[in-house]
Design a protein around this motif. Structure first.
Motif, PDB file in Angstrom:
ATOM      1  N   GLN A   1       8.223  -4.263   1.283  1.00  0.00           N
ATOM      2  CA  GLN A   1       8.883  -3.367   0.316  1.00  0.00           C
ATOM      3  C   GLN A   1      10.019  -2.604   1.011  1.00  0.00           C
ATOM      4  O   GLN A   1      11.133  -2.498   0.471  1.00  0.00           O
ATOM      5  CB  GLN A   1       7.871  -2.347  -0.237  1.00  0.00           C
ATOM      6  CG  GLN A   1       7.253  -2.746  -1.538  1.00  0.00           C
ATOM      7  CD  GLN A   1       6.338  -1.624  -2.042  1.00  0.00           C
ATOM      8  OE1 GLN A   1       5.911  -0.761  -1.297  1.00  0.00           O
ATOM      9  NE2 GLN A   1       6.066  -1.656  -3.333  1.00  0.00           N
ATOM     10  N   ARG A   2       9.723  -2.065   2.188  1.00  0.00           N
ATOM     11  CA  ARG A   2      10.744  -1.314   2.923  1.00  0.00           C
ATOM     12  C   ARG A   2      11.932  -2.216   3.271  1.00  0.00           C
ATOM     13  O   ARG A   2      13.090  -1.799   3.181  1.00  0.00           O
ATOM     14  CB  ARG A   2      10.155  -0.715   4.206  1.00  0.00           C
ATOM     15  CG  ARG A   2       9.249   0.454   3.953  1.00  0.00           C
ATOM     16  CD  ARG A   2       8.793   1.108   5.271  1.00  0.00           C
ATOM     17  NE  ARG A   2       7.594   1.886   5.063  1.00  0.00           N
ATOM     18  CZ  ARG A   2       6.495   1.843   5.790  1.00  0.00           C
ATOM     19  NH1 ARG A   2       6.448   1.037   6.845  1.00  0.00           N
ATOM     20  NH2 ARG A   2       5.474   2.583   5.507  1.00  0.00           N
TER      21      ARG A   2
ATOM     22  N   LEU B   1       3.771  -3.270   2.469  1.00  0.00           N
ATOM     23  CA  LEU B   1       4.589  -2.057   2.602  1.00  0.00           C
ATOM     24  C   LEU B   1       5.860  -2.349   3.406  1.00  0.00           C
ATOM     25  O   LEU B   1       6.960  -1.910   3.038  1.00  0.00           O
ATOM     26  CB  LEU B   1       3.782  -0.940   3.282  1.00  0.00           C
ATOM     27  CG  LEU B   1       2.713  -0.276   2.407  1.00  0.00           C
ATOM     28  CD1 LEU B   1       1.899   0.723   3.242  1.00  0.00           C
ATOM     29  CD2 LEU B   1       3.370   0.448   1.237  1.00  0.00           C
ATOM     30  N   ARG B   2       5.732  -3.104   4.501  1.00  0.00           N
ATOM     31  CA  ARG B   2       6.896  -3.428   5.311  1.00  0.00           C
ATOM     32  C   ARG B   2       7.880  -4.290   4.520  1.00  0.00           C
ATOM     33  O   ARG B   2       9.095  -4.109   4.627  1.00  0.00           O
ATOM     34  CB  ARG B   2       6.483  -4.171   6.587  1.00  0.00           C
ATOM     35  CG  ARG B   2       5.898  -3.250   7.628  1.00  0.00           C
ATOM     36  CD  ARG B   2       5.859  -3.946   8.991  1.00  0.00           C
ATOM     37  NE  ARG B   2       4.520  -3.890   9.519  1.00  0.00           N
ATOM     38  CZ  ARG B   2       3.966  -4.769  10.326  1.00  0.00           C
ATOM     39  NH1 ARG B   2       4.643  -5.835  10.701  1.00  0.00           N
ATOM     40  NH2 ARG B   2       2.761  -4.621  10.763  1.00  0.00           N
TER      41      ARG B   2
ATOM     42  N   LYS C   1      13.990  -2.685   0.292  1.00  0.00           N
ATOM     43  CA  LYS C   1      14.788  -1.473   0.042  1.00  0.00           C
ATOM     44  C   LYS C   1      15.951  -1.409   1.029  1.00  0.00           C
ATOM     45  O   LYS C   1      17.070  -1.060   0.652  1.00  0.00           O
ATOM     46  CB  LYS C   1      13.918  -0.215   0.199  1.00  0.00           C
ATOM     47  CG  LYS C   1      13.036   0.041  -1.003  1.00  0.00           C
ATOM     48  CD  LYS C   1      12.270   1.344  -0.815  1.00  0.00           C
ATOM     49  CE  LYS C   1      11.321   1.594  -1.969  1.00  0.00           C
ATOM     50  NZ  LYS C   1      10.538   2.806  -1.776  1.00  0.00           N
ATOM     51  N   ASP C   2      15.643  -1.726   2.300  1.00  0.00           N
ATOM     52  CA  ASP C   2      16.706  -1.697   3.319  1.00  0.00           C
ATOM     53  C   ASP C   2      17.807  -2.695   2.974  1.00  0.00           C
ATOM     54  O   ASP C   2      19.003  -2.405   3.123  1.00  0.00           O
ATOM     55  CB  ASP C   2      16.140  -1.998   4.717  1.00  0.00           C
ATOM     56  CG  ASP C   2      15.261  -0.854   5.232  1.00  0.00           C
ATOM     57  OD1 ASP C   2      15.314   0.255   4.645  1.00  0.00           O
ATOM     58  OD2 ASP C   2      14.511  -1.074   6.214  1.00  0.00           O
TER      59      ASP C   2
END
Length: 134
Positions: free
Chosen positions: A117-118, A114-115, A121-122
């Motif tokens: 993925q974030r 999840l991190r 995205k960032d």
């Protein structure tokens, strides 16, 4: 003195007693022989029984020895079963611990995914903003 008739009667009486005593003696001799045969028969039966008793004693001794060996084997097997039970408990504890660790690793892995993925995205967002800023 005695008359010839008295002497004849006395002799006849003595002979009758002698015949009766001889008959009794013969009967007693037959009883003695029967008793001796019975004693020999019983002695033979006693010898047979003693032989049988010896065989039974040997069988009992053999079975007692086998029973003791079976008891020792049984005790040994019980010890091994207890050992295996302890090992099984230790393995169950280790499996349970490994399953907990696996769940922890899976949760950590999901958190990292999840991190990541974030972070992607960032990065994408930052690129897009950088391109718009130029």
């Amino acid at each position: 003195a005695r008359s010839p008739a008295d002497a004849t009667a006395s002799a006849a009486l003595s002979e009758a007693r002698a015949v009766a005593l001889e008959a009794q003696l013969k009967e007693l001799l037959e009883k003695l022989q029967t008793s001796e045969r019975t004693v020999r028969t019983l002695h033979g039966e006693k010898q047979t029984l003693l032989v049988e008793q010896g065989k039974l004693n040997a069988t009992v001794a053999s079975l007692t020895k086998k029973l003791q060996q079976e008891k020792l084997l049984s005790d040994e097997l019980q010890g091994k079963v207890a050992e295996l039970s302890t090992t099984a408990q230790a393995l169950n504890t280790a499996v349970s611990s490994a399953q907990k660790q696996q769940k922890t690793v899976e949760k950590g892995s999901q958190d990292i995914a999840l991190r990541l993925q974030r972070a992607h995205k960032d990065v994408e967002t930052a690129r897009a903003q950088a391109e718009q800023t130029q």
